[in-house]
Design a protein around this motif. Structure first.
Motif, PDB file in Angstrom:
ATOM      1  N   GLN A 205       1.006  -1.264   0.026  1.00 26.50           N
ATOM      2  CA  GLN A 205       0.007  -0.029   0.007  1.00 26.50           C
ATOM      3  C   GLN A 205       0.908   1.263  -0.179  1.00 26.50           C
ATOM      4  O   GLN A 205       2.143   1.281   0.283  1.00 26.50           O
ATOM      5  N   GLU A 206       0.235   2.441  -0.260  1.00 28.26           N
ATOM      6  CA  GLU A 206       1.132   3.652  -0.263  1.00 28.26           C
ATOM      7  C   GLU A 206       1.234   4.174   1.213  1.00 28.26           C
ATOM      8  O   GLU A 206      -0.013   4.488   1.855  1.00 28.26           O
ATOM      9  N   TYR A 207       2.247   4.037   1.691  1.00 34.71           N
ATOM     10  CA  TYR A 207       2.768   4.538   3.138  1.00 34.71           C
ATOM     11  C   TYR A 207       3.999   5.026   3.165  1.00 34.71           C
ATOM     12  O   TYR A 207       4.948   4.149   3.502  1.00 34.71           O
ATOM     13  N   HIS A 208       4.268   6.204   2.993  1.00 36.03           N
ATOM     14  CA  HIS A 208       5.678   6.616   2.840  1.00 36.03           C
ATOM     15  C   HIS A 208       6.498   6.142   1.834  1.00 36.03           C
ATOM     16  O   HIS A 208       7.600   5.476   1.883  1.00 36.03           O
ATOM     17  N   GLY A 209       5.846   5.812   0.786  1.00 36.69           N
ATOM     18  CA  GLY A 209       6.055   5.098  -0.474  1.00 36.69           C
ATOM     19  C   GLY A 209       5.444   3.692  -0.385  1.00 36.69           C
ATOM     20  O   GLY A 209       4.383   3.458   0.178  1.00 36.69           O
ATOM     21  N   ARG A 210       5.767   2.793  -1.419  1.00 31.85           N
ATOM     22  CA  ARG A 210       5.041   1.407  -1.523  1.00 31.85           C
ATOM     23  C   ARG A 210       5.626   0.477  -0.581  1.00 31.85           C
ATOM     24  O   ARG A 210       6.943   0.095  -0.814  1.00 31.85           O
ATOM     25  N   ARG A 211       4.684   0.420   0.475  1.00 26.74           N
ATOM     26  CA  ARG A 211       5.093  -0.505   1.420  1.00 26.74           C
ATOM     27  C   ARG A 211       4.497  -1.627   1.801  1.00 26.74           C
ATOM     28  O   ARG A 211       3.234  -1.546   1.377  1.00 26.74           O
ATOM     29  N   ALA A 212       5.051  -2.719   2.492  1.00 25.64           N
ATOM     30  CA  ALA A 212       4.130  -3.838   3.081  1.00 25.64           C
ATOM     31  C   ALA A 212       4.392  -4.123   4.488  1.00 25.64           C
ATOM     32  O   ALA A 212       5.697  -3.692   4.955  1.00 25.64           O
ATOM     33  N   ALA A 213       3.646  -4.651   5.247  1.00 21.94           N
ATOM     34  CA  ALA A 213       3.923  -5.104   6.598  1.00 21.94           C
ATOM     35  C   ALA A 213       4.797  -6.399   6.502  1.00 21.94           C
ATOM     36  O   ALA A 213       4.309  -7.397   5.787  1.00 21.94           O
ATOM     37  N   PHE A 214       6.061  -6.321   7.328  1.00 23.05           N
ATOM     38  CA  PHE A 214       6.739  -7.750   7.392  1.00 23.05           C
ATOM     39  C   PHE A 214       6.979  -8.040   8.767  1.00 23.05           C
ATOM     40  O   PHE A 214       6.608  -7.038   9.794  1.00 23.05           O
ATOM     41  N   TYR A 215       7.266  -9.345   9.139  1.00 23.07           N
ATOM     42  CA  TYR A 215       7.401  -9.872  10.472  1.00 23.07           C
ATOM     43  C   TYR A 215       8.459 -10.740  10.495  1.00 23.07           C
ATOM     44  O   TYR A 215       8.799 -11.568   9.705  1.00 23.07           O
ATOM     45  N   ILE A 216       9.336 -10.886  11.758  1.00 24.81           N
ATOM     46  CA  ILE A 216       9.864 -11.835  11.999  1.00 24.81           C
ATOM     47  C   ILE A 216      10.218 -11.979  13.444  1.00 24.81           C
ATOM     48  O   ILE A 216       9.695 -11.076  14.310  1.00 24.81           O
ATOM     49  N   HIS A 217      10.241 -13.399  13.821  1.00 25.40           N
ATOM     50  CA  HIS A 217      10.112 -13.837  15.158  1.00 25.40           C
ATOM     51  C   HIS A 217      11.778 -13.737  15.855  1.00 25.40           C
ATOM     52  O   HIS A 217      12.530 -13.721  14.977  1.00 25.40           O
ATOM     53  N   ARG A 218      12.066 -13.354  17.178  1.00 21.16           N
ATOM     54  CA  ARG A 218      13.436 -13.260  17.821  1.00 21.16           C
ATOM     55  C   ARG A 218      14.130 -14.517  17.470  1.00 21.16           C
ATOM     56  O   ARG A 218      15.132 -14.349  17.034  1.00 21.16           O
ATOM     57  N   GLU A 219      13.532 -15.700  17.527  1.00 13.90           N
ATOM     58  CA  GLU A 219      14.277 -16.970  17.298  1.00 13.90           C
ATOM     59  C   GLU A 219      14.945 -17.021  15.891  1.00 13.90           C
ATOM     60  O   GLU A 219      16.083 -17.585  15.694  1.00 13.90           O
ATOM     61  N   THR A 220      13.848 -16.609  15.039  1.00 17.89           N
ATOM     62  CA  THR A 220      14.449 -16.856  13.469  1.00 17.89           C
ATOM     63  C   THR A 220      15.355 -15.490  13.156  1.00 17.89           C
ATOM     64  O   THR A 220      16.446 -16.014  12.471  1.00 17.89           O
ATOM     65  N   ALA A 221      15.353 -14.655  13.731  1.00 14.08           N
ATOM     66  CA  ALA A 221      16.290 -13.675  13.633  1.00 14.08           C
ATOM     67  C   ALA A 221      17.442 -13.933  14.160  1.00 14.08           C
ATOM     68  O   ALA A 221      18.488 -13.707  13.651  1.00 14.08           O
ATOM     69  N   SER A 222      17.525 -14.455  15.449  1.00 14.30           N
ATOM     70  CA  SER A 222      18.848 -14.999  16.006  1.00 14.30           C
ATOM     71  C   SER A 222      19.487 -16.026  15.316  1.00 14.30           C
ATOM     72  O   SER A 222      20.954 -16.038  15.077  1.00 14.30           O
ATOM     73  N   GLU A 223      18.732 -17.002  14.571  1.00  9.68           N
ATOM     74  CA  GLU A 223      19.530 -18.129  13.990  1.00  9.68           C
ATOM     75  C   GLU A 223      20.044 -17.466  12.736  1.00  9.68           C
ATOM     76  O   GLU A 223      20.981 -17.758  12.227  1.00  9.68           O
ATOM     77  N   GLY A 224      19.312 -16.431  12.000  1.00 10.44           N
ATOM     78  CA  GLY A 224      19.767 -15.928  10.786  1.00 10.44           C
ATOM     79  C   GLY A 224      21.148 -14.973  11.265  1.00 10.44           C
ATOM     80  O   GLY A 224      22.118 -15.134  10.158  1.00 10.44           O
ATOM     81  N   ILE A 225      21.113 -14.091  12.154  1.00 10.82           N
ATOM     82  CA  ILE A 225      22.273 -13.575  12.604  1.00 10.82           C
ATOM     83  C   ILE A 225      23.429 -14.281  12.990  1.00 10.82           C
ATOM     84  O   ILE A 225      24.428 -14.096  12.334  1.00 10.82           O
ATOM     85  N   GLU A 226      23.403 -15.554  13.774  1.00 15.17           N
ATOM     86  CA  GLU A 226      24.377 -16.233  14.068  1.00 15.17           C
ATOM     87  C   GLU A 226      24.880 -17.187  12.699  1.00 15.17           C
ATOM     88  O   GLU A 226      26.142 -17.350  12.749  1.00 15.17           O
TER      89      GLU A 226
END
Length: 259
Positions: A205-226
């Motif tokens: 949708q148009e919201y400060h440019g063409r954007r959409a809602a995105f989500y990440i879980h803390r465990e998923t983020a931690s695994e990706g970072i490591e």
């Protein structure tokens, strides 16, 4: 193991910190005014007295700043808005302005434990650090950038990723498990390529440019970072900086009002 030359340059030339006084917060709000009002016209200048772009969410938010060492310039900023804020608002910014775009999925901010939910918001990089090879396309730089040459470490993905890792570290330290952000799909692709598998949970949708809602879980983020040496260095650098700087909510509200 030798540090990646991009992160070496990043740590050499930029300081990452949480603004803990009114003067530092004024620099954040002035940067946002320059980017969101004057440059991209997402917000109206007349709604921002004293050239400060500030809203009802800032008093309850945790803020993160990148400062250019040699010039003292605030090069970038981001905030983390908790769903369980103490202010008068009862919704995250994306719930207030973009709820109608949410997909019918469990991973929505309005379907999760409010005490564990936050939104990464108002990420902006100063124009002088984006104006290389067309990087002034968005407040975060040209999100279509595929690769980063060593001599261009000041450009968007490096600064934006540093800020995003700062936001991730803050959210972790404050016990948040579910993080959301309104972003361009191309930015989400960059985050995925660097190791953070963001899931799209809203329509464009148009919201400060063409954007959409995105989500990440803390465990998923931690695994990706490591798994990513690049992200791991940025994240742990931010985590170490913010550890011990946790501030009582009442103090945070007071200094934002003072700004």
């Amino acid at each position: 193991m030798d540090q990646d030359p991009l992160t070496t340059a990043f740590h050499r030339d930029f300081d990452l910190f949480e603004p803990l006084d009114a003067a530092a917060l004024r620099a954040v709000f002035r940067l946002r005014y320059e980017v969101y009002c004057r440059e991209f016209h997402f917000e109206r200048e007349e709604d921002c007295p004293e050239e400060q772009e500030i809203d009802e969410y800032d008093a309850d938010s945790w803020h993160c700043v990148l400062q250019h060492r040699s010039s003292g310039t605030a090069a970038g900023c981001v905030r983390i808005v908790p769903a369980s804020g103490r202010g008068s608002h009862t919704e995250l910014p994306m719930e207030k302005y973009c709820r109608g775009s949410f997909l019918d999925v469990p991973e929505r901010p309005d379907r999760l434990d409010r005490g564990l939910v936050c939104e990464v918001s108002r990420l902006a990089v100063h124009g002088r650090f984006r104006r290389r090879r067309g990087e002034a396309a968005t407040p975060r730089g040209d999100v279509r950038t595929r690769q980063i040459a060593a001599e261009q470490y000041r450009s968007f993905p490096m600064l934006a990723l540093g800020l995003f890792m700062g936001a991730t570290a803050m959210a972790t330290l404050h016990g948040k498990e579910h993080a959301f952000a309104m972003m361009e799909p191309s930015l989400a692709r960059i985050l995925r390529r660097t190791g953070l598998p963001m899931a799209q949970v809203g329509r464009l949708q148009e919201y400060h440019g063409r954007r959409a809602a995105f989500y990440i879980h803390r465990e998923t983020a931690s695994e990706g970072i490591e798994r990513s040496e690049f992200l791991r260095d940025l994240y742990h650098h931010a985590y170490d900086i913010f550890t011990g700087n946790m501030e009582p909510p009442a103090d945070r509200v007071s200094r934002v009002r003072a700004a």
